[in-house]
Design a protein around this motif. Structure first.
Motif, PDB file in Angstrom:
ATOM      1  N   ASP A 609     -19.767  36.348  54.734  1.00 25.89           N
ATOM      2  CA  ASP A 609     -18.691  35.925  55.626  1.00 25.89           C
ATOM      3  C   ASP A 609     -18.412  36.961  56.698  1.00 25.89           C
ATOM      4  O   ASP A 609     -18.079  36.602  57.837  1.00 25.89           O
ATOM      5  N   TRP A 651     -11.079  29.977  58.796  1.00 25.77           N
ATOM      6  CA  TRP A 651     -12.062  30.367  57.788  1.00 25.77           C
ATOM      7  C   TRP A 651     -11.891  31.809  57.311  1.00 25.77           C
ATOM      8  O   TRP A 651     -11.732  32.073  56.120  1.00 25.77           O
ATOM      9  N   TYR A 652     -11.929  32.761  58.276  1.00 21.10           N
ATOM     10  CA  TYR A 652     -11.975  34.137  57.811  1.00 21.10           C
ATOM     11  C   TYR A 652     -10.637  34.621  57.268  1.00 21.10           C
ATOM     12  O   TYR A 652     -10.599  35.365  56.267  1.00 21.10           O
ATOM     13  N   GLU A 654      -8.479  32.938  55.692  1.00 17.98           N
ATOM     14  CA  GLU A 654      -8.398  32.403  54.326  1.00 17.98           C
ATOM     15  C   GLU A 654      -9.311  33.197  53.382  1.00 17.98           C
ATOM     16  O   GLU A 654      -8.931  33.562  52.271  1.00 17.98           O
ATOM     17  N   TYR A 655     -10.524  33.475  53.867  1.00 17.28           N
ATOM     18  CA  TYR A 655     -11.490  34.233  53.054  1.00 17.28           C
ATOM     19  C   TYR A 655     -10.972  35.642  52.771  1.00 17.28           C
ATOM     20  O   TYR A 655     -11.171  36.201  51.671  1.00 17.28           O
ATOM     21  N   SER A 656     -10.288  36.253  53.776  1.00 19.17           N
ATOM     22  CA  SER A 656      -9.889  37.656  53.662  1.00 19.17           C
ATOM     23  C   SER A 656      -8.851  37.895  52.560  1.00 19.17           C
ATOM     24  O   SER A 656      -8.641  39.037  52.138  1.00 19.17           O
ATOM     25  N   GLU A 658      -8.882  37.288  49.467  1.00 19.57           N
ATOM     26  CA  GLU A 658      -9.460  37.846  48.236  1.00 19.57           C
ATOM     27  C   GLU A 658      -9.649  39.362  48.342  1.00 19.57           C
ATOM     28  O   GLU A 658      -9.126  40.112  47.510  1.00 19.57           O
ATOM     29  N   GLN A 741     -19.738  26.070  55.359  1.00 23.60           N
ATOM     30  CA  GLN A 741     -18.509  25.554  55.959  1.00 23.60           C
ATOM     31  C   GLN A 741     -18.580  24.039  56.126  1.00 23.60           C
ATOM     32  O   GLN A 741     -17.602  23.332  55.909  1.00 23.60           O
ATOM     33  N   ASP A 780     -20.825  32.604  45.740  1.00 27.62           N
ATOM     34  CA  ASP A 780     -19.680  32.340  46.619  1.00 27.62           C
ATOM     35  C   ASP A 780     -18.604  31.494  45.951  1.00 27.62           C
ATOM     36  O   ASP A 780     -17.779  30.865  46.636  1.00 27.62           O
ATOM     37  N   SER A 783     -14.992  32.071  47.130  1.00 24.34           N
ATOM     38  CA  SER A 783     -14.729  31.537  48.466  1.00 24.34           C
ATOM     39  C   SER A 783     -14.608  30.011  48.432  1.00 24.34           C
ATOM     40  O   SER A 783     -13.739  29.430  49.080  1.00 24.34           O
ATOM     41  N   THR A 786     -11.270  28.952  47.013  1.00 25.00           N
ATOM     42  CA  THR A 786     -10.177  29.166  47.974  1.00 25.00           C
ATOM     43  C   THR A 786     -10.164  28.099  49.054  1.00 25.00           C
ATOM     44  O   THR A 786      -9.130  27.485  49.333  1.00 25.00           O
ATOM     45  N   HIS A 787     -11.305  27.889  49.691  1.00 19.29           N
ATOM     46  CA  HIS A 787     -11.365  26.970  50.829  1.00 19.29           C
ATOM     47  C   HIS A 787     -11.208  25.507  50.415  1.00 19.29           C
ATOM     48  O   HIS A 787     -10.675  24.699  51.191  1.00 19.29           O
TER      49      HIS A 787
END
Length: 890
Positions: A609, A651-652, A654-656, A658, A741, A780, A783, A786-787
């Motif tokens: 990511d 995207w990022y 939300e990813y961040s 964690e 994605q 992943d 991720s 989360t998404h």
């Protein structure tokens, strides 16, 4: 600095614009070693009030100036206003009328003092409005077309052209506005289609024993009073024996001849046309060929003069009404029929223009046009879009002499003087004390003033000190880009090219961007009379200047008209809010620590990511720069919107969560450094489009350590290949994250299709396309959870559904959403079936309407298009509803 929960646009915009002015942030130094980049603003009229066309125009210019300044250029945006001769005089005369005064009551000098006073009080209105939009103009260089310096340039140009015999005075048919009581150029007479009438009038033939008449067709019967002949085509056999005979002009009983001229169209009306050389340009040319003396039957104010006989003193249109009554009484009005045709209207007051024989000053344009044609043909000057090149060249190849004199008082007075003693005429740079021929001091200056455009066509160099060879002129001429609208290509653009080549021996600019017209959603041009105008300042007040600017650019394709409604400005407002919230999140995570950035020496990144985000930033920088180079502003805006909203915020961010909320300090530091790197670059890319919010965030986020303004920060550059390699960015990783994605979007759409609330955690099953993909998806899992907002994501290459289960497919494989225990399947099918029935009923109604020829023929095109679009939407909805039911039924 703290980031408030909500963005206060009004406070931020006021504060930062004042700061930019105080620190002279927009100033360009002619002694700078940096490469110059120059735009001269199309000077708005001093009477002007900001409208959406202005807003679009100046937004595009501001984007170019801010971008070039950040990209290392010595960027100058030179502002100013136009004295707008006719428009300004009209405004002041209306004020005088409220006092029961006219300009004649005051006299010329006193009237001009009133105009200057009005300009001092109200002339700066539009300048203040431009500042509200954030225009990065060098306000220290603001000019006015009646400035002393610009006035000197106007006189210099007139004298040079006069001495080269390119300016002359002559009696010709010109466009006359009876309201403004002045001549107009061809471009200032705006032709519009009207539902007129064609009147067939009988002219009695003289010396015939029996009553014999020749029928003539005209759209302006009041001008027959100025007829000097009736013309027929020389090859028209119907009238061969009539040529040379005399006719009796109706009403005034004057004898006029029948002449033969090949200009006459035998198919128009009866094939016989009245010749009125004082009131029609074609008739004037015909009269010259046949040595006919013109008869002018109208006064300057549009009333009939003494040559109109019994109609003297009547308004021209009242005269038309009366003369038609009299013709009918005399049995001379044979027929009246509808006749749609185009009529010229004054571009300032909308009065119907009268073609009128008048003594005026003209510029010979053919000698000036040839070099300007060559400059475009050989590519030294480029039009964007290119289709305007043909329009420009066609007009220039057929250019007519320019009527430059105006019978008003506000403007540059023509510098021609006459000696009362010896009748000598000459042009002078200074007001003379005596006649150079006989020494007499009894002199008179020509009373007319010059067309407003005579000063505007010198704008690129007169504003920089010409005719002096100033430091500014050396540094900033020729300019680079002109941004303007199509309606002034001939008024202004073409003439600037001609004057630049004539007086500077060089082109005035290299690129001409012609933007579209701002229209309402029905496609109508915005105007006060239609009541469909949108006030830019109202939008600024409601949504913010950044929102107005970004929204306009987002929805405006290069060179295309823009269809606008007030609610479309929510695009920019929502985007600014998204940007602000992302900044708050990052600011909250960073605390009081100074931002740290990822550098080329930091070694490779390991998270897909992270690599994907930097790769997307790299692509966005490339796209944005290339789009701006091609002046495709909306492409740049769309790329920035997609990257900022989708890639970074959706995207990022939300990813961040964690790594930022996790227990690995090194990974947390790395993630914050990456986010600051990306966000600081994003703010710089967005600054030309949204200057206020980006400047505010640049400082609040702590990025302004080496610069007082984001304008001083360097424009982002794409990563070098070596940097891409060092960081570990490669196409395979980028493609994988893109595909992941896509798979997540498919899963989210399944949830939305069956109206599963976002807050409810559900299970998904993914069937990857191969084992390698399965391994990457397993890695992943966090991720994906989360998404997808999932309680569990099962990765199973061997999965085979044993019943009905909603699913979708992406490039990485298929994703399934088990619904047992999540939704009531029977109730869901019943609900979908009900929606299907309603949709099919509406589809039937729309289809029936589109099959109705009466609707297709009579309804406005945009209404028909809405129905066609609705049918397409309904067909897609039907397909989707059927698919959703099929997945539930198995």
């Amino acid at each position: 600095m703290e980031l408030t929960k909500n963005y206060n646009a009004k406070e931020v915009e006021t504060r930062w614009y004042q700061h930019w002015l105080e620190t002279k942030r927009f100033h360009a130094d002619p002694d700078s070693k940096r490469t110059p980049y120059v735009i001269v603003i199309p000077p708005p009229n001093v009477t002007g009030i900001l409208h959406m066309g202005h807003a679009l125009n100046v937004t595009l210019q501001d984007i170019l100036i801010r971008w070039r300044r950040m990209d290392g250029y010595n960027a100058l945006w030179l502002p100013g206003t136009d004295h707008a001769g006719i428009a300004t005089q009209n405004v002041v005369e209306r004020k005088l009328k409220e006092e029961n005064l006219s300009r004649e009551d005051l006299g010329r000098e006193a009237f001009l003092q009133r105009v200057w006073k009005w300009r001092e009080e109200y002339g700066g209105t539009i300048v203040g409005q431009l500042k509200k939009l954030g225009c990065a103009c060098d306000w220290d260089r603001e000019r006015f077309t009646m400035d002393e310096g610009l006035s000197r340039a106007v006189v210099e140009v007139f004298v040079r052209l006069y001495e080269k015999r390119l300016i002359y005075k002559g009696n010709y048919i010109i466009n006359w506005c009876s309201r403004c009581r002045t001549a107009l150029s061809d471009e200032e007479s705006e032709h519009r289609d009207v539902d007129g009438k064609l009147y067939h009038i009988r002219y009695k033939v003289k010396d015939r024993h029996k009553q014999h008449y020749l029928t003539v067709a005209t759209t302006r019967p009041e001008t027959l009073l100025g007829d000097v002949a009736v013309a027929v085509h020389s090859g028209d056999d119907r009238y061969r024996d009539m040529v040379g005979r005399k006719l009796i002009l109706p009403v005034v009983e004057r004898e006029i001849p029948v002449i033969a001229d090949d200009f006459v169209d035998p198919e128009f009306g009866s094939g016989a046309v009245k010749v009125t050389p004082a009131h029609d340009p074609n008739d004037f040319a015909m009269a010259l060929r046949h040595n006919l003396v013109p008869v002018n039957v109208m006064n300057e104010n549009g009333t009939m003069n003494e040559d109109a006989g019994p109609y003297e003193g009547l308004d021209r249109f009242e005269c038309r009404r009366r003369i038609l009554v009299d013709l009918e009484k005399a049995n001379l009005l044979k027929q009246v029929e509808p006749h749609p045709h185009a009529i010229g209207h004054c571009y300032r007051c909308d009065t119907v223009v009268e073609p009128r024989l008048s003594l005026q000053w003209f510029v010979k344009m053919k000698p000036l046009a040839r070099p300007a044609i060559d400059a475009v043909r050989d590519g030294r000057i480029r039009f964007t879009p290119d289709r305007w090149t043909k329009v420009y060249l066609e007009w220039m190849e057929n250019i007519r002499d320019w009527c430059i004199s105006r019978q008003i008082w506000w403007g540059h007075r023509i510098p021609v003087y006459y000696c009362d003693r010896c009748d000598h005429e000459w042009a002078a740079r200074q007001k003379p004390a005596e006649c150079p021929e006989c020494g007499s001091s009894k002199l008179q200056q020509d009373p007319d003033v010059l067309d407003t455009w005579f000063s505007s066509w010198l704008w690129p160099f007169s504003t920089q000190g010409w005719p002096e060879n100033t430091a500014e002129l050396k540094a900033f001429y020729p300019t680079n880009t002109l941004v303007t609208a199509s309606e002034i290509i001939f008024f202004w653009v073409a003439r600037m090219i001609m004057s630049g080549l004539e007086f500077m021996d060089d082109i005035p600019f290299q690129d001409v961007l012609i933007h579209g017209t701002v229209r309402d959603e029905q496609g109508r041009k915005m105007s006060k009379s239609l009541g469909n105008s949108i006030d830019p300042l109202t939008i600024v007040d409601k949504y913010s200047a950044d929102a107005l600017r970004f929204s306009l650019v987002m929805i405006t394709s290069t060179g295309q008209d823009v269809f606008l409604s007030s609610d479309k400005f929510a695009i920019g407002r929502n985007f600014a809010t998204k940007l602000w919230n992302a900044a708050r999140y990052l600011h909250m995570q960073s605390g009081d620590d100074k931002p740290v950035f990822i550098g080329p020496d930091d070694g490779p990144l390991d998270a897909a990511d992270d690599l994907h985000l930097l790769a997307k930033l790299h692509e966005t920088i490339q796209t944005c720069h290339a789009s701006l180079e091609k002046m495709r502003f909306n492409d740049a805006a769309h790329a920035l919107y997609e990257f900022t909203w989708r890639q970074f915020c959706d995207w990022y961010v939300e990813y961040s969560k964690e790594p930022l909320y996790g227990d690995n300090p090194a990974r947390r530091r790395r993630t914050l450094a990456l986010m600051h790197t990306v966000f600081s670059n994003t703010l710089r890319l967005l600054h030309p489009f949204m200057p206020f919010v980006t400047e505010e965030l640049w400082h609040v986020m702590g990025y302004a350590r080496d610069s007082d303004s984001i304008l001083d920060a360097p424009w982002p550059k794409p990563f070098e290949q070596a940097t891409l390699k060092t960081l570990g960015i490669d196409a395979a990783t980028t493609e994988y994250v893109d595909n992941r994605q896509e798979l997540i979007r498919v899963g989210r759409n399944l949830r939305a299709d069956y109206e599963v609330p976002p807050s409810r955690k559900i299970d998904y099953i993914i069937k990857p396309v191969n084992n390698e993909t399965a391994q990457r998806l397993h890695a992943d899992q966090a991720s994906l959870l989360t998404h997808l907002r999932a309680s569990r994501v099962r990765i199973d290459p061997e999965f085979q559904p044993d019943g009905a289960i909603p699913s979708g497919v992406g490039r990485l494989g298929a994703i399934y959403m088990p619904v047992e225990g999540v939704i009531d399947v029977a109730a869901e099918v019943a609900k979908l079936n009900g929606q299907l029935e309603k949709t099919e009923q509406e589809l039937g109604r729309v289809t029936k309407k589109l099959a109705n020829e009466g609707f297709i023929c009579k309804a406005p095109a945009n209404v028909v298009e809405v129905q066609k679009k609705r049918k397409t939407e309904l067909l897609e909805t039907v397909r989707k509803l059927k698919r959703l039911m099929e997945m539930l039924k198995g």
